[in-house]
Motif scaffolding. Structure first.
Motif, PDB file in Angstrom:
ATOM      1  N   ILE A 244       0.856  -1.186   0.000  1.00  0.00           N
ATOM      2  CA  ILE A 244       0.000   0.000   0.000  1.00  0.00           C
ATOM      3  C   ILE A 244       0.896   1.242   0.000  1.00  0.00           C
ATOM      4  CG2 ILE A 244      -1.817   1.256   1.207  1.00  0.00           C
ATOM      5  CD1 ILE A 244      -2.647  -1.406   2.492  1.00  0.00           C
ATOM      6  N   VAL A 245       0.652   2.153  -0.940  1.00  0.00           N
ATOM      7  CA  VAL A 245       1.464   3.358  -1.076  1.00  0.00           C
ATOM      8  C   VAL A 245       0.596   4.578  -0.766  1.00  0.00           C
ATOM      9  CG1 VAL A 245       3.072   4.616  -2.537  1.00  0.00           C
ATOM     10  CG2 VAL A 245       2.737   2.169  -2.906  1.00  0.00           C
ATOM     11  N   PHE A 246       1.121   5.479   0.055  1.00  0.00           N
ATOM     12  CA  PHE A 246       0.403   6.689   0.461  1.00  0.00           C
ATOM     13  C   PHE A 246       0.942   7.911  -0.274  1.00  0.00           C
ATOM     14  CE2 PHE A 246      -1.303   5.686   5.012  1.00  0.00           C
ATOM     15  CZ  PHE A 246      -1.979   4.586   4.509  1.00  0.00           C
ATOM     16  N   ALA A 334      -0.531  -3.753  -5.982  1.00  0.00           N
ATOM     17  CA  ALA A 334      -0.463  -2.639  -5.039  1.00  0.00           C
ATOM     18  C   ALA A 334      -1.775  -1.878  -4.950  1.00  0.00           C
ATOM     19  CB  ALA A 334       0.661  -1.686  -5.444  1.00  0.00           C
ATOM     20  N   MET A 335      -1.941  -1.207  -3.808  1.00  0.00           N
ATOM     21  CA  MET A 335      -3.067  -0.294  -3.606  1.00  0.00           C
ATOM     22  C   MET A 335      -2.499   1.081  -3.280  1.00  0.00           C
ATOM     23  SD  MET A 335      -6.359  -0.559  -0.997  1.00  0.00           S
ATOM     24  CE  MET A 335      -5.659   0.138   0.503  1.00  0.00           C
ATOM     25  N   VAL A 336      -3.128   2.137  -3.796  1.00  0.00           N
ATOM     26  CA  VAL A 336      -2.684   3.498  -3.512  1.00  0.00           C
ATOM     27  C   VAL A 336      -3.750   4.197  -2.685  1.00  0.00           C
ATOM     28  CG1 VAL A 336      -3.625   4.402  -5.695  1.00  0.00           C
ATOM     29  CG2 VAL A 336      -1.815   5.655  -4.493  1.00  0.00           C
ATOM     30  N   VAL A 337      -3.295   4.936  -1.689  1.00  0.00           N
ATOM     31  CA  VAL A 337      -4.176   5.758  -0.856  1.00  0.00           C
ATOM     32  C   VAL A 337      -3.688   7.193  -0.960  1.00  0.00           C
ATOM     33  CG1 VAL A 337      -5.052   6.223   1.465  1.00  0.00           C
ATOM     34  CG2 VAL A 337      -4.595   3.866   0.762  1.00  0.00           C
ATOM     35  N   GLY A 338      -4.557   8.097  -1.390  1.00  0.00           N
ATOM     36  CA  GLY A 338      -4.166   9.488  -1.530  1.00  0.00           C
ATOM     37  C   GLY A 338      -5.130  10.406  -0.821  1.00  0.00           C
ATOM     38  N   TYR A 339      -4.581  11.481  -0.256  1.00  0.00           N
ATOM     39  CA  TYR A 339      -5.399  12.459   0.469  1.00  0.00           C
ATOM     40  C   TYR A 339      -5.307  13.821  -0.217  1.00  0.00           C
ATOM     41  CZ  TYR A 339      -6.273  16.124   3.917  1.00  0.00           C
ATOM     42  OH  TYR A 339      -6.702  17.262   4.534  1.00  0.00           O
ATOM     43  N   ALA A 346      -3.752   9.557  -6.703  1.00  0.00           N
ATOM     44  CA  ALA A 346      -4.184   8.160  -6.644  1.00  0.00           C
ATOM     45  C   ALA A 346      -5.098   7.816  -7.811  1.00  0.00           C
ATOM     46  CB  ALA A 346      -4.889   7.894  -5.311  1.00  0.00           C
ATOM     47  N   LEU A 347      -6.015   8.716  -8.132  1.00  0.00           N
ATOM     48  CA  LEU A 347      -6.952   8.452  -9.228  1.00  0.00           C
ATOM     49  C   LEU A 347      -6.227   8.410 -10.577  1.00  0.00           C
ATOM     50  CD1 LEU A 347      -9.924  10.693  -8.041  1.00  0.00           C
ATOM     51  CD2 LEU A 347      -9.751   8.198  -7.929  1.00  0.00           C
ATOM     52  N   ALA A 348      -5.204   9.267 -10.740  1.00  0.00           N
ATOM     53  CA  ALA A 348      -4.422   9.248 -11.982  1.00  0.00           C
ATOM     54  C   ALA A 348      -3.698   7.914 -12.134  1.00  0.00           C
ATOM     55  CB  ALA A 348      -3.421  10.398 -11.985  1.00  0.00           C
TER      56      ALA A 348
END
Length: 553
Positions: A244-246, A334-339, A346-348
């Motif tokens: 998981i990548v932040f 992988a999973m991406v989490v973006g704030y 993350a959406l890109a």
């Protein structure tokens, strides 16, 4: 959002703050000591000395009492707070900000409220701001008034109301939308209804694994990017679970979701929280000192590339003999989490296409009505191409918390997302207003998808308390402020931990055990009196009709 960007909008907000409290500002850099408000043929004058006294004592005395008797107590507090608000920004930095394309556009918008015969409103505003910033206490409404380079500054009150009333239009439309849509939402009270199903365990509770943190300093030589990364992991990590990548927010740090990283790692996941060097707090601090731009447009491209680079480097560690992470990293799953800005990143990575043709047209005028998030997206107008595809096929799921989407992805960019996606929105978010930044965009994202709505949540509510400032004494304006953070937002972070863990688990053999937490029933069960939670997978047609009604206004 970073403090630099907030400062630029706060400069604009000065004028709106005065208009919203039924006052205008006027003085002269020569010897002016009077504020003049014009309404048709009528004018009212207030001495600068009285305003300065009110700011110092916190009391409205003298002629100010008669002028403010029609204001509510809340409006009085807002007016006094606006008078005392300072921006400790040096003159070089401010001059650079207001001479940018976006800064000039904002000044043009506000100049329409000035009653001037010479049509030099923009130049006068710019001079007042620059000279006002040289005051010992920094830029404030009072220092701006004292520095304004004319014998008289007259505010056309009806025009000022128009400008101020349009500040952050997306936020106010979100509030109207929430009122209109309320009858279609299940009523939530302090005593939520009993769910129809039982929940086997509490996913918001920490796992049994002891979390360790590995600090890396990576260097992407091809792009000359030094990228710090914190790896949260435990001996319970296995390649059966995704990496998981932040991605952090604009002007922020890699620890802005630390509580969530620690929670996921305690359940056996490996979390890589990286820092984007061109849009982090360190870059914002340099911009605050006038040493660099607030953000270069290439950052919209570099951020997704940063994450792809980190995944490349993690795979090298995965194959490094005797490394503690050897064989534990599923970098191709992988999973991406973006704030915030990271949510757009993350959406890109999930496949959303940057589509800039409409953005480049929209960002040429009337920027005062935009939110902070929309104005930040306008920086992308300087990119040479009109479309960019930044998807990384190793990203198999995406979580976007309070993301920016309204301008950067155009009309159809979000339709190109190719992985399961969860979007979170807060109804009281002024920075990335829910209606325009999350709800409208969510409807375009292909299924499977989940939309989490948190009533009462603000932009900073999901952030780690260590990265949010104490909000006591912070001005609450139409553009920013009023943030619910720290212990007051504990319920929000607890729910975020639960749904993020459940979502990550959908990529593991435990998917069925956690699917129940990605349901409206669990959202209802987890709701509190302060923060009712809602979760849907599609926006109903009748609700979308309400959405379009407010977006098309």
């Amino acid at each position: 959002m970073g403090r630099i960007w907030g400062s630029l909008k706060t400069v604009a907000g000065f004028f709106g703050a005065i208009a919203l409290t039924q006052f205008g500002a006027n003085t002269s850099a020569i010897a002016a000591d009077t504020v003049v408000v014009r309404l048709g043929l009528f004018t009212e004058s207030i001495s600068l000395a009285e305003l300065q006294k009110a700011a110092k004592t916190g009391e409205l005395s003298g002629s100010l009492q008669s002028y403010t008797k029609g204001l509510s107590e809340e409006q009085r507090r807002f007016f006094l707070g606006a008078l005392g608000m300072n921006i400790p920004m040096n003159v070089v930095t401010l001059d650079k900000l207001i001479n940018t394309q976006i800064g000039t556009t904002i000044l043009n918008d506000f100049a329409t409220a000035l009653a001037r015969k010479d049509k030099a409103g923009v130049q006068a505003l710019r001079a007042g701001l620059v000279l006002g910033s040289t005051a010992p206490q920094g830029l404030s409404i009072l220092s701006f008034i004292a520095a304004y380079p004319s014998k008289r500054l007259e505010i056309d009150l009806p025009k000022a109301f128009v400008v101020a009333g349009n500040l952050n239009t997306a936020f106010w439309r979100t509030q109207q939308f929430m009122l209109a849509i309320a009858p279609q939402l299940d009523p939530i009270t302090a005593h939520p209804r009993t769910p129809q199903i039982a929940f086997p365990f509490d996913p918001s509770q920490p796992g049994n694994a002891q979390v360790k943190i590995l600090n890396l300093s990576l260097n992407d030589q091809k792009r000359d990017r030094k990228i710090p990364v914190d790896i949260y992991w435990s001996t319970a990590a296995t390649p059966d679970k995704p990496v998981i990548v932040f991605s952090h927010g604009f002007g922020s740090v890699r620890t802005d979701l630390r509580y969530l990283a620690e929670h996921l790692a305690s359940h056996g996941y490996v979390v890589a929280a990286l820092e984007h060097p061109g849009s982090n707090e360190a870059n914002a601090n340099l911009a605050f000192q006038g040493k660099t731009r607030v953000m270069k447009p290439q950052e919209f491209l570099y951020r997704p590339q940063d994450i792809s680079f980190v995944l490349d480097e993690l795979e090298k560690l995965n194959q490094t003999a005797n490394h503690p992470l050897q064989g534990k990293l599923a970098t191709t799953n992988a999973m991406v989490v973006g704030y915030s800005f990271g949510g757009g990143t993350a959406l890109a990575l999930a496949g959303a296409e940057l589509q800039l043709e409409h953005l480049k047209q929209r960002c040429k005028k009337n920027l005062t009505i935009l939110s902070l998030g929309e104005n930040m997206q306008c920086i992308a107008q300087e990119l040479p191409e009109n479309s960019y595809q930044l998807r990384d096929p190793r990203i198999k799921q995406a979580i976007a918390l309070n993301p920016t989407t309204s301008l950067i992805f155009g009309e159809t960019g979000l339709t190109k997302i190719q992985v399961p996606t969860l979007v979170l929105a807060g109804s009281a978010d002024k920075t990335t207003p829910a209606l325009t930044e999350q709800i409208v965009g969510f409807d375009k994202i292909p299924s499977p998808k989940w939309l989490v709505g948190i009533l009462g949540s603000t932009h900073l509510s999901v952030k780690d308390p260590s990265t949010t400032l104490d909000q006591i004494g912070q001005p609450n304006t139409p553009i920013s402020g009023g943030e619910v953070v720290g212990e007051k937002a504990a319920d929000v972070r607890k729910y975020v931990k639960a749904i993020a863990l459940a979502f990550a688990a959908q990529m593991t053999p435990e998917a069925k055990n956690y699917a129940i937490f990605l349901t409206p029933d669990y959202a209802q069960f987890a709701s509190t009196a302060a923060f009712p939670f809602h979760l849907i997978t599609q926006i109903p047609p009748d609700a979308m009709a309400v959405v379009k009604e407010f977006v098309d206004k």
